[in-house]
Motif scaffolding. Structure first.
Motif, PDB file in Angstrom:
ATOM      1  N   GLY A  31       0.819  -1.183  -0.075  1.00 53.95           N
ATOM      2  CA  GLY A  31       0.019  -0.058  -0.081  1.00 53.95           C
ATOM      3  C   GLY A  31       0.940   1.113  -0.091  1.00 53.95           C
ATOM      4  N   LEU A  32       1.883   1.258   0.828  1.00 52.44           N
ATOM      5  CA  LEU A  32       2.701   2.554   1.014  1.00 52.44           C
ATOM      6  C   LEU A  32       3.433   2.680  -0.535  1.00 52.44           C
ATOM      7  CD1 LEU A  32       4.263   2.038   4.440  1.00 52.44           C
ATOM      8  CD2 LEU A  32       2.793   3.873   3.565  1.00 52.44           C
ATOM      9  N   PHE A  33       3.740   1.790  -1.143  1.00 55.98           N
ATOM     10  CA  PHE A  33       4.485   2.040  -2.285  1.00 55.98           C
ATOM     11  C   PHE A  33       3.527   2.361  -3.497  1.00 55.98           C
ATOM     12  CE2 PHE A  33       9.047   0.323  -2.664  1.00 55.98           C
ATOM     13  CZ  PHE A  33       9.010   0.198  -1.287  1.00 55.98           C
ATOM     14  N   LEU A  34       2.248   1.974  -3.418  1.00 62.60           N
ATOM     15  CA  LEU A  34       1.188   2.464  -4.281  1.00 62.60           C
ATOM     16  C   LEU A  34       0.714   4.004  -4.124  1.00 62.60           C
ATOM     17  CD1 LEU A  34      -0.884  -0.774  -4.457  1.00 62.60           C
ATOM     18  CD2 LEU A  34       0.225   0.139  -6.441  1.00 62.60           C
ATOM     19  N   LEU A  35       0.694   4.212  -2.792  1.00 69.57           N
ATOM     20  CA  LEU A  35       0.284   5.758  -2.557  1.00 69.57           C
ATOM     21  C   LEU A  35       0.746   6.792  -3.180  1.00 69.57           C
ATOM     22  CD1 LEU A  35      -0.292   5.428   1.323  1.00 69.57           C
ATOM     23  CD2 LEU A  35      -1.749   6.570  -0.152  1.00 69.57           C
ATOM     24  N   PRO A  36       2.203   6.702  -3.474  1.00 65.00           N
ATOM     25  CA  PRO A  36       2.904   8.104  -4.071  1.00 65.00           C
ATOM     26  C   PRO A  36       2.404   8.074  -5.544  1.00 65.00           C
ATOM     27  CG  PRO A  36       4.539   6.800  -2.890  1.00 65.00           C
ATOM     28  CD  PRO A  36       3.219   6.112  -2.591  1.00 65.00           C
ATOM     29  N   HIS A  37       2.394   7.191  -6.080  1.00 63.29           N
ATOM     30  CA  HIS A  37       1.892   6.760  -7.570  1.00 63.29           C
ATOM     31  C   HIS A  37       0.483   7.556  -7.828  1.00 63.29           C
ATOM     32  CE1 HIS A  37       5.357   4.647  -9.050  1.00 63.29           C
ATOM     33  NE2 HIS A  37       5.132   4.130  -7.897  1.00 63.29           N
ATOM     34  N   GLY A  38      -0.433   7.207  -6.933  1.00 65.66           N
ATOM     35  CA  GLY A  38      -1.847   7.915  -6.847  1.00 65.66           C
ATOM     36  C   GLY A  38      -1.581   9.367  -6.414  1.00 65.66           C
ATOM     37  N   ALA A  39      -0.992   9.653  -5.559  1.00 66.43           N
ATOM     38  CA  ALA A  39      -0.762  11.238  -5.235  1.00 66.43           C
ATOM     39  C   ALA A  39      -0.098  12.120  -6.260  1.00 66.43           C
ATOM     40  CB  ALA A  39       0.202  11.356  -3.881  1.00 66.43           C
ATOM     41  N   GLY A  48       3.807  14.977 -10.592  1.00 65.27           N
ATOM     42  CA  GLY A  48       2.933  14.380 -11.365  1.00 65.27           C
ATOM     43  C   GLY A  48       2.050  15.347 -11.805  1.00 65.27           C
ATOM     44  N   ASP A  49       1.148  14.888 -12.541  1.00 68.82           N
ATOM     45  CA  ASP A  49       0.052  15.640 -13.038  1.00 68.82           C
ATOM     46  C   ASP A  49      -1.056  14.862 -13.801  1.00 68.82           C
ATOM     47  OD1 ASP A  49      -1.531  17.377 -14.874  1.00 68.82           O
ATOM     48  OD2 ASP A  49       0.056  19.063 -14.576  1.00 68.82           O
ATOM     49  N   ILE A  50      -2.160  14.707 -13.606  1.00 68.47           N
ATOM     50  CA  ILE A  50      -3.300  14.033 -14.132  1.00 68.47           C
ATOM     51  C   ILE A  50      -3.474  14.290 -15.770  1.00 68.47           C
ATOM     52  CG2 ILE A  50      -5.153  15.681 -13.852  1.00 68.47           C
ATOM     53  CD1 ILE A  50      -5.313  11.760 -13.009  1.00 68.47           C
ATOM     54  N   SER A  51      -3.020  15.205 -16.184  1.00 67.80           N
ATOM     55  CA  SER A  51      -2.981  15.529 -17.564  1.00 67.80           C
ATOM     56  C   SER A  51      -1.689  14.766 -18.314  1.00 67.80           C
ATOM     57  CB  SER A  51      -2.981  17.039 -17.775  1.00 67.80           C
ATOM     58  OG  SER A  51      -1.658  17.613 -17.564  1.00 67.80           O
ATOM     59  N   LYS A  52      -0.699  14.552 -17.513  1.00 67.51           N
ATOM     60  CA  LYS A  52       0.515  13.869 -18.102  1.00 67.51           C
ATOM     61  C   LYS A  52      -0.009  12.252 -18.151  1.00 67.51           C
ATOM     62  CE  LYS A  52       4.154  16.602 -16.221  1.00 67.51           C
ATOM     63  NZ  LYS A  52       5.325  16.331 -15.215  1.00 67.51           N
TER      64      LYS A  52
END
Length: 151
Positions: A31-39, A48-52
């Motif tokens: 879970g901790l490794f997935l969190l930053p990708h979603g953030a 990051g950026d949702i448009s990217k």
């Protein structure tokens, strides 16, 4: 449980004492490794950026790109958070496994096995970890256990 004879016997008590922590550690680290990708996707953190993400999705033919980028970010962030907490664990793990299966089939499979070439090695590892968590559930140190329900 009958253990095989340990080659380095003095570590046996350490192994026995920590054995119960191995599964919660696996669930929480996943879970901790997935969190930053979603953030990255949802909140623009870590460059990051949702448009990217949506642009990448459109480039590889994943449509509708923007809504699916939000779905992916939501699964990564909230699914990761729920895995850390052990809350709605099976639902979160199923979401992660499905998301990774889609990533493998739609993006990574064509690149071969090795992650260094953009292959499916890394997302397959995440999919299998999520599948194992889905099968096991929240476990001993989970909010699912505290509330007395597993979904």
């Amino acid at each position: 449980m009958n253990h095989p004879k340990r080659v380095v016997g003095f570590v046996g008590p350490i192994y026995d004492a920590l054995q119960g922590a191995s599964y919660p550690l696996m669930r929480m680290v996943t879970g901790l490794f997935l969190l930053p990708h979603g953030a990255q996707k949802l909140f623009g953190l870590f460059g990051g950026d949702i448009s990217k993400t949506a642009g990448f999705f459109a480039k590889v033919g994943i449509e509708p790109a923007l809504p699916l980028a939000y779905v992916t970010g939501t699964v990564e962030f909230f699914g990761g958070l729920f895995l850390v907490l052990g809350l709605f664990t099976r639902i979160a793990a199923a979401g992660v496994a499905i998301m990774m299966a889609v990533a493998i089939l739609s993006v990574h499979l064509a690149n071969g096995y090795f992650w260094t070439s953009g292959g499916y090695e890394y997302p397959l590892m995440w999919a299998l970890l999520a599948l194992a968590i889905f099968i096991h559930g929240g476990g001993r140190f989970s909010l699912d256990r505290v509330i007395g329900y597993e979904f």
